[in-house]
Design a protein around this motif. Structure first.
Motif, mmCIF file in Angstrom:
data_model
loop_
_atom_site.group_PDB
_atom_site.id
_atom_site.type_symbol
_atom_site.label_atom_id
_atom_site.label_comp_id
_atom_site.label_asym_id
_atom_site.label_seq_id
_atom_site.Cartn_x
_atom_site.Cartn_y
_atom_site.Cartn_z
ATOM 1 N N ARG A 239 52.110 77.268 38.038
ATOM 2 C CA ARG A 239 51.059 77.440 37.010
ATOM 3 C C ARG A 239 50.705 76.112 36.348
ATOM 4 N NH1 ARG A 239 53.788 82.842 34.638
ATOM 5 N NH2 ARG A 239 52.629 84.393 35.848
ATOM 6 N N ARG A 240 51.745 75.315 36.080
ATOM 7 C CA ARG A 240 51.496 74.005 35.432
ATOM 8 C C ARG A 240 50.619 73.124 36.316
ATOM 9 N NH1 ARG A 240 56.782 73.787 33.601
ATOM 10 N NH2 ARG A 240 57.442 72.288 35.168
ATOM 11 N N ILE A 241 50.929 73.112 37.618
ATOM 12 C CA ILE A 241 50.148 72.283 38.560
ATOM 13 C C ILE A 241 48.697 72.789 38.587
ATOM 14 C CG2 ILE A 241 49.882 71.575 40.979
ATOM 15 C CD1 ILE A 241 53.005 71.927 41.205
ATOM 16 N N ARG A 242 48.546 74.104 38.651
ATOM 17 C CA ARG A 242 47.194 74.702 38.680
ATOM 18 C C ARG A 242 46.417 74.336 37.408
ATOM 19 N NH1 ARG A 242 47.133 80.831 37.267
ATOM 20 N NH2 ARG A 242 47.739 79.815 35.323
ATOM 21 N N ASP A 243 47.078 74.432 36.247
ATOM 22 C CA ASP A 243 46.382 74.198 34.976
ATOM 23 C C ASP A 243 45.972 72.732 34.785
ATOM 24 O OD1 ASP A 243 46.715 76.861 34.544
ATOM 25 O OD2 ASP A 243 48.402 76.655 33.140
ATOM 26 N N ARG A 244 46.759 71.837 35.391
ATOM 27 C CA ARG A 244 46.383 70.414 35.274
ATOM 28 C C ARG A 244 45.154 70.099 36.125
ATOM 29 N NH1 ARG A 244 51.742 68.372 36.597
ATOM 30 N NH2 ARG A 244 53.066 68.669 34.784
ATOM 31 N N ASN A 245 44.994 70.890 37.200
ATOM 32 C CA ASN A 245 43.806 70.809 38.056
ATOM 33 C C ASN A 245 43.583 69.423 38.651
ATOM 34 O OD1 ASN A 245 41.733 72.001 39.363
ATOM 35 N ND2 ASN A 245 40.269 71.865 37.673
ATOM 36 N N ARG A 246 44.700 68.735 39.005
ATOM 37 C CA ARG A 246 44.537 67.396 39.592
ATOM 38 C C ARG A 246 44.964 67.372 41.055
ATOM 39 N NH1 ARG A 246 47.753 64.276 35.138
ATOM 40 N NH2 ARG A 246 46.429 64.602 33.321
ATOM 41 N N ASN A 247 45.276 68.545 41.581
ATOM 42 C CA ASN A 247 45.830 68.581 42.930
ATOM 43 C C ASN A 247 44.879 69.325 43.849
ATOM 44 O OD1 ASN A 247 47.562 69.643 45.198
ATOM 45 N ND2 ASN A 247 49.058 68.415 44.103
ATOM 46 N N ARG A 248 44.719 68.808 45.078
ATOM 47 C CA ARG A 248 43.755 69.457 45.989
ATOM 48 C C ARG A 248 44.194 70.852 46.414
ATOM 49 N NH1 ARG A 248 45.709 68.814 51.292
ATOM 50 N NH2 ARG A 248 47.087 67.031 51.622
ATOM 51 N N MET A 249 45.473 71.202 46.090
ATOM 52 C CA MET A 249 45.951 72.549 46.433
ATOM 53 C C MET A 249 45.753 73.552 45.297
ATOM 54 S SD MET A 249 49.438 71.844 48.586
ATOM 55 C CE MET A 249 49.756 73.579 48.939
ATOM 56 N N CYS A 250 45.065 73.144 44.230
ATOM 57 C CA CYS A 250 44.903 74.026 43.066
ATOM 58 C C CYS A 250 44.267 75.370 43.429
ATOM 59 C CB CYS A 250 44.073 73.343 41.983
ATOM 60 S SG CYS A 250 45.072 72.162 41.050
ATOM 61 N N GLY A 251 43.254 75.325 44.291
ATOM 62 C CA GLY A 251 42.580 76.563 44.706
ATOM 63 C C GLY A 251 43.547 77.488 45.425
ATOM 64 N N GLU A 252 44.355 76.883 46.317
ATOM 65 C CA GLU A 252 45.336 77.661 47.086
ATOM 66 C C GLU A 252 46.395 78.263 46.147
ATOM 67 O OE1 GLU A 252 48.424 76.838 50.738
ATOM 68 O OE2 GLU A 252 46.736 75.436 50.518
ATOM 69 N N ILE A 253 46.827 77.456 45.164
ATOM 70 C CA ILE A 253 47.823 77.942 44.194
ATOM 71 C C ILE A 253 47.232 79.101 43.383
ATOM 72 C CG2 ILE A 253 49.149 77.351 42.114
ATOM 73 C CD1 ILE A 253 49.346 74.463 43.220
ATOM 74 N N GLU A 254 45.974 78.926 42.941
ATOM 75 C CA GLU A 254 45.284 79.956 42.152
ATOM 76 C C GLU A 254 45.255 81.289 42.914
ATOM 77 O OE1 GLU A 254 43.780 81.909 39.422
ATOM 78 O OE2 GLU A 254 43.543 79.796 38.884
ATOM 79 N N GLU A 255 44.886 81.199 44.190
ATOM 80 C CA GLU A 255 44.793 82.409 45.027
ATOM 81 C C GLU A 255 46.183 83.031 45.227
ATOM 82 O OE1 GLU A 255 43.365 83.670 49.523
ATOM 83 O OE2 GLU A 255 42.762 81.698 48.748
ATOM 84 N N PHE A 256 47.180 82.156 45.471
ATOM 85 C CA PHE A 256 48.555 82.635 45.682
ATOM 86 C C PHE A 256 49.061 83.388 44.444
ATOM 87 C CE2 PHE A 256 53.091 81.863 44.906
ATOM 88 C CZ PHE A 256 53.659 82.482 46.025
ATOM 89 N N LEU A 257 48.865 82.787 43.263
ATOM 90 C CA LEU A 257 49.355 83.401 42.021
ATOM 91 C C LEU A 257 48.625 84.709 41.713
ATOM 92 C CD1 LEU A 257 49.802 80.224 39.770
ATOM 93 C CD2 LEU A 257 51.640 81.661 40.672
ATOM 94 N N ALA A 258 47.338 84.746 42.060
ATOM 95 C CA ALA A 258 46.556 85.977 41.803
ATOM 96 C C ALA A 258 47.067 87.151 42.645
ATOM 97 C CB ALA A 258 45.069 85.712 42.112
ATOM 98 N N ASN A 259 47.557 86.834 43.842
ATOM 99 C CA ASN A 259 48.018 87.897 44.747
ATOM 100 C C ASN A 259 49.518 88.200 44.607
ATOM 101 O OD1 ASN A 259 45.501 88.297 45.950
ATOM 102 N ND2 ASN A 259 45.803 86.489 47.267
ATOM 103 N N LEU A 260 50.190 87.425 43.775
ATOM 104 C CA LEU A 260 51.659 87.562 43.680
ATOM 105 C C LEU A 260 52.058 88.851 42.984
ATOM 106 C CD1 LEU A 260 54.157 85.850 44.410
ATOM 107 C CD2 LEU A 260 54.124 84.947 42.093
ATOM 108 N N GLN A 261 52.999 89.550 43.571
ATOM 109 C CA GLN A 261 53.525 90.770 42.941
ATOM 110 C C GLN A 261 54.556 90.373 41.890
ATOM 111 O OE1 GLN A 261 52.522 94.048 43.990
ATOM 112 N NE2 GLN A 261 50.989 92.784 45.011
ATOM 113 N N LEU A 262 54.209 90.528 40.627
ATOM 114 C CA LEU A 262 55.155 90.111 39.575
ATOM 115 C C LEU A 262 56.048 91.270 39.175
ATOM 116 C CD1 LEU A 262 52.854 87.852 37.411
ATOM 117 C CD2 LEU A 262 54.722 87.130 38.873
#
Length: 436
Positions: A413-436
């Motif tokens: 989440r921290r990496i996604r929120d900083r939005n400086r990494n080219r994988m942010c979109g992939e992380i966003e999608e992964f977290l959205a689909n994650l079963q918590l």
């Protein structure tokens, strides 16, 4: 004519209704089984251990699950013998043997020994008739106590249920001191005293007065008081003298005492205490494991002054020894050995450990731990950010609730929120689909 298959089905239905390890929905697998086996062996078999029969019963079940049938048979027999000695009653029998005969009935059934299974089943029925539960709609307190003690070995999420079972057993049979103590132990999480309520602290105090020889409880009580801000150094040192005199066992109190020393005295004093225990019992693997943990905590602590090379060397040699003494249940020690190698500028050795571990067959909890630590290793040591993210995702994707899973999710989440990494979109999608 009743067929063999029908007889077997009827027998199995009766076995399903028994109270024993085979019907308690324990279902340990893989690494958990091996870790439990090793932990149970470390309890020790010294005289006066009131849980010895229960220990052998659970050990027998674990060995059965691991495929060691003869070992399981022998342990179930030792359990029955231990109960007879510990309970020290006029009769050789009592309600405490119900679980044991239930286990034997299942073992015989699985081995195709129907007559023997039926004989054990009849024995259970006989015992239950002779020793009925004091409460009509509840199982016998001896069975509740054994079930509770067993569940406590299966992790924090089973502790609440264990505490409830102990409470039921105590309500029916209030004179069993060890049940009172274990009930209190089930109420506390030794790694999180922050939520220790005053009523639990009071229960610990009362249990300690009733069970003054239980130094494991005494150490936990001191730790809880220290957490509340009390000065306990003098009492801790006095307790250490008593603990060192006891036979080596994971019940002796050395584990919570060393933790108390590390947190409230110093890491160096904890190491001295662990080394003193080892001097007295140089061949005890359990003490080597405890000492290895003390050195590891010292190495990763910045509060005890500069590190000497001899300290790192001792930590490495102890970790290697512990890994060889616990060949099937040393995942954590291997990971920490890798971290110690990194700290001593031997990151090649650390890489080698991780490569071997990534090839090994781990259960979900073990894999989650490995992925979380390896993700950090890739990030901090090798600066391989994208690979690190992939491993945090692998750790988070395993649907087992744990501190490490939460840790990987919060890092993502921290990496996604900083939005400086080219994988942010992939992380966003992964977290959205994650079963918590």
């Amino acid at each position: 004519v009743i067929s063999v298959a029908q007889t077997e089905t009827t027998l199995e239905a009766k076995l399903e209704a028994l109270q024993c390890h085979f019907t308690w929905d324990l279902k340990p697998t893989g690494y958990t089984l091996l870790r439990l086996r090793d932990n149970l062996e470390d309890i020790g078999t010294e005289e006066g251990n009131s849980w010895l029969g229960h220990t052998y019963n659970l050990e027998g079940y674990i060995h059965y699950q691991l495929g060691s049938i003869d070992k399981a048979r022998s342990l179930f027999s030792r359990a029955a013998e231990a109960f007879r000695q510990i309970r020290n009653t006029v009769s050789d029998e009592g309600p405490w043997l119900v679980v044991n005969y239930g286990n034997k009935a299942w073992l015989h059934f699985h081995q195709g020994e129907q007559a023997e299974s039926q004989a054990c089943l009849s024995k259970v029925e006989e015992l239950m008739k002779e020793y009925p539960s004091p409460s009509q709609d509840e199982i016998h307190p001896e069975i509740y106590a054994e079930k509770a003690w067993t569940l406590m070995k299966f992790g924090a999420d089973k502790k609440l249920l264990a505490a409830d079972y102990f409470q039921r057993a105590i309500r029916m049979q209030p004179d069993m001191v060890e049940w009172q103590t274990s009930h209190v132990l089930a109420l506390i999480n030794p790694f999180n005293h922050s939520n220790l309520r005053d009523d639990i602290l009071e229960k610990m105090k009362i249990a300690k007065e009733h069970d003054p020889e239980n130094l494991y409880l005494a150490a936990l009580y001191l730790e809880a008081r220290a957490k509340k801000g009390e000065q306990i150094e003098g009492e801790a040192r006095e307790l250490a003298i008593r603990v060192l005199r006891k036979p080596v066992s994971s019940y002796s109190g050395i584990e919570p005492l060393l933790r108390l020393y590390r947190v409230y005295l110093s890491n160096n004093e904890a190491i001295d205490l662990a080394e003193e225990a080892l001097e007295r019992h140089p061949d005890e693997r359990y003490l080597k494991r405890r000492a290895a943990i003390c050195y590891e905590k010292r190495i990763f602590s910045d509060s005890d002054g500069p590190l000497e090379n001899s300290m790192i060397d001792r930590a490495i040699s102890l970790h290697k020894e512990v890994i060889s003494l616990y060949p099937d249940s040393s995942l954590k020690r291997k990971i920490y050995l890798a971290s110690i190698y990194v700290r001593s500028n031997h990151s090649q050795e650390a890489d080698q450990i991780y490569e071997e571990l990534l090839q090994s067959d781990l259960d979900p909890g073990g894999a989650q731990m490995l992925y979380n630590y390896y993700a950090k290793h890739l990030h901090f040591i090798h600066k391989r950010m994208h690979e690190s993210i992939k491993y945090h995702m692998k750790a988070a994707a395993i649907p087992q609730q744990s501190f490490l899973r939460e840790n990987s999710i919060s890092i993502l989440r921290r990496i996604r929120d900083r939005n400086r990494n080219r994988m942010c979109g992939e992380i966003e999608e992964f977290l959205a689909n994650l079963q918590l």
